[in-house]
Design an enzyme around this catalytic site. Structure first.
Site, PDB file in Angstrom:
ATOM      1  N   SER A  31       0.822  -1.214   0.000  1.00  0.00           N
ATOM      2  CA  SER A  31       0.000   0.000   0.000  1.00  0.00           C
ATOM      3  C   SER A  31       0.860   1.272   0.000  1.00  0.00           C
ATOM      4  O   SER A  31       0.504   2.269  -0.637  1.00  0.00           O
ATOM      5  CB  SER A  31      -0.967  -0.006   1.183  1.00  0.00           C
ATOM      6  N   ASP A  82      10.659   1.092  -1.564  1.00  0.00           N
ATOM      7  CA  ASP A  82       9.667   0.104  -1.120  1.00  0.00           C
ATOM      8  C   ASP A  82       9.299   0.359   0.346  1.00  0.00           C
ATOM      9  O   ASP A  82       9.986   1.085   1.062  1.00  0.00           O
ATOM     10  CB  ASP A  82      10.256  -1.311  -1.278  1.00  0.00           C
ATOM     11  N   ALA A  84       7.967  -1.569   4.181  1.00  0.00           N
ATOM     12  CA  ALA A  84       8.448  -2.686   5.009  1.00  0.00           C
ATOM     13  C   ALA A  84       7.364  -3.009   6.027  1.00  0.00           C
ATOM     14  O   ALA A  84       6.488  -2.178   6.301  1.00  0.00           O
ATOM     15  CB  ALA A  84       9.742  -2.310   5.711  1.00  0.00           C
ATOM     16  N   ASP A  85       7.430  -4.205   6.566  1.00  0.00           N
ATOM     17  CA  ASP A  85       6.489  -4.575   7.636  1.00  0.00           C
ATOM     18  C   ASP A  85       7.058  -4.214   9.002  1.00  0.00           C
ATOM     19  O   ASP A  85       6.312  -3.858   9.913  1.00  0.00           O
ATOM     20  CB  ASP A  85       6.172  -6.072   7.543  1.00  0.00           C
ATOM     21  N   LYS A  95      10.054  -8.024   5.436  1.00  0.00           N
ATOM     22  CA  LYS A  95       9.188  -7.674   4.321  1.00  0.00           C
ATOM     23  C   LYS A  95       8.459  -8.920   3.844  1.00  0.00           C
ATOM     24  O   LYS A  95       8.786 -10.021   4.231  1.00  0.00           O
ATOM     25  CB  LYS A  95      10.008  -7.081   3.165  1.00  0.00           C
ATOM     26  N   GLU A 104      11.107  -8.626  -4.616  1.00  0.00           N
ATOM     27  CA  GLU A 104      11.584  -7.398  -3.958  1.00  0.00           C
ATOM     28  C   GLU A 104      13.072  -7.524  -3.632  1.00  0.00           C
ATOM     29  O   GLU A 104      13.843  -6.583  -3.835  1.00  0.00           O
ATOM     30  CB  GLU A 104      10.789  -7.161  -2.666  1.00  0.00           C
TER      31      GLU A 104
HETATM   32  C1  5RP Z   1       5.168  -6.639   0.253  1.00  0.00           C
HETATM   33  C2  5RP Z   1       6.010  -5.907   1.231  1.00  0.00           C
HETATM   34  C3  5RP Z   1       5.534  -4.563   1.685  1.00  0.00           C
HETATM   35  O1  5RP Z   1       6.553  -3.645   1.506  1.00  0.00           O
HETATM   36  C4  5RP Z   1       5.172  -4.628   3.141  1.00  0.00           C
HETATM   37  O2  5RP Z   1       4.260  -5.683   3.320  1.00  0.00           O
HETATM   38  C5  5RP Z   1       4.581  -3.313   3.622  1.00  0.00           C
HETATM   39  O3  5RP Z   1       3.316  -3.151   3.041  1.00  0.00           O
HETATM   40  P1  5RP Z   1       2.423  -1.864   3.261  1.00  0.00           P
HETATM   41  O4  5RP Z   1       3.119  -0.736   2.596  1.00  0.00           O
HETATM   42  O5  5RP Z   1       1.115  -2.228   2.619  1.00  0.00           O
HETATM   43  O6  5RP Z   1       2.266  -1.639   4.749  1.00  0.00           O
HETATM   44  O7  5RP Z   1       7.037  -6.351   1.652  1.00  0.00           O
HETATM   45  O8  5RP Z   1       5.658  -7.909  -0.031  1.00  0.00           O
END
Ligand code: 5RP
Length: 219
Positions: A31, A82, A84-85, A95, A104
């Site tokens: 997102s 990108d 990250a979680d 991630k 990624e």
């Molecule tokens: C997808 C990922 C995303 O970067 C991670 O899940 C973060 O997602 P979001 O921006 O929706 O919080 O690694 O594989």
């Protein structure tokens, strides 16, 4: 004024635009990455094209009229942007919440700089509260799950999900990740693992952290 998580994601995505070079950009998935893609659409003439880390990202880029190139047809990228979680102050990340971890990691490996965009809820002292995604060749699912359990985690199959590469994801719960660099190698050595969502051997270079006080830049 308090901001919602969505507003914080949008703010870091906007801040990431300052790092966009003239050439080809590596673009992440999720997102936050989606907000970044929407921002990219507003500066289309300023860069050449993009390399996508997932089919979903490629589709969104194309829907804005942004050219998407195959990674094998380009050289090293200047930047990869990108989300990250989870991320630590050492720039180690978990991630793969969106399941795109392998592509990624590949695009990140081909990029000089990794710009991570995250809202402040993602900044942690120790990784592992967020279940660690591991992409696995389907026939090895049970074997890999047993090996991950030996490492102290509780693997759960991500139900009804297939990666862009045709594989399954095991989300590993309850890991306390004291040494992410070592664990990243250890998990990748299990036969049947494609890759795991620890990004510590190639950490982020810049973290754009969305806080209610504004976007902070950590290096
Ligand atoms: C997808 C990922 C995303 O970067 C991670 O899940 C973060 O997602 P979001 O921006 O929706 O919080 O690694 O594989």
């Amino acid at each position: 004024m308090t901001m919602t998580q969505e507003q914080l994601k949008q703010a870091v995505a906007r801040a990431a635009i300052d790092y966009v070079p003239q050439g080809i950009i590596g673009v992440g998935t999720g997102s936050t990455a989606n907000f970044f893609i929407d921002e990219l659409a507003t500066i289309k003439g300023r860069f050449e094209a993009a390399v996508a880390s997932s089919e979903a990202t490629a589709q969104r880029l194309r829907s804005h009229g942004i050219q998407v190139l195959d990674l094998n047809s380009v050289g090293e990228l200047e930047i990869y942007v990108d989300g990250a979680d989870e991320i630590t102050r050492h720039m180690h990340m978990i991630k793969g919440g969106g399941g795109a971890l392998t592509r990624e990691k590949i695009v990140a490996a081909c990029s000089k700089k990794f710009i991570c965009m995250a809202d402040e809820s993602k900044l942690v002292d120790v990784l592992g509260k967020f279940p660690l995604p591991v992409e696995v060749i389907p026939m090895a699912q049970s074997h890999v799950a047993r090996e991950l359990a030996k490492l102290g985690g509780q693997p759960r199959l991500r139900a009804g999900f297939t990666t862009d590469n045709g594989n399954v994801i095991l989300d590993v719960h309850n890991l306390v990740i004291a040494n992410p660099v070592e664990l990243e190698t250890q998990i990748n050595q299990i036969v049947g693992v494609v890759t795991n969502g620890l990004f510590s051997q190639r950490p982020a270079d810049v973290l754009l952290l969305g806080t209610t006080g504004g976007v902070k830049i950590l290096r």
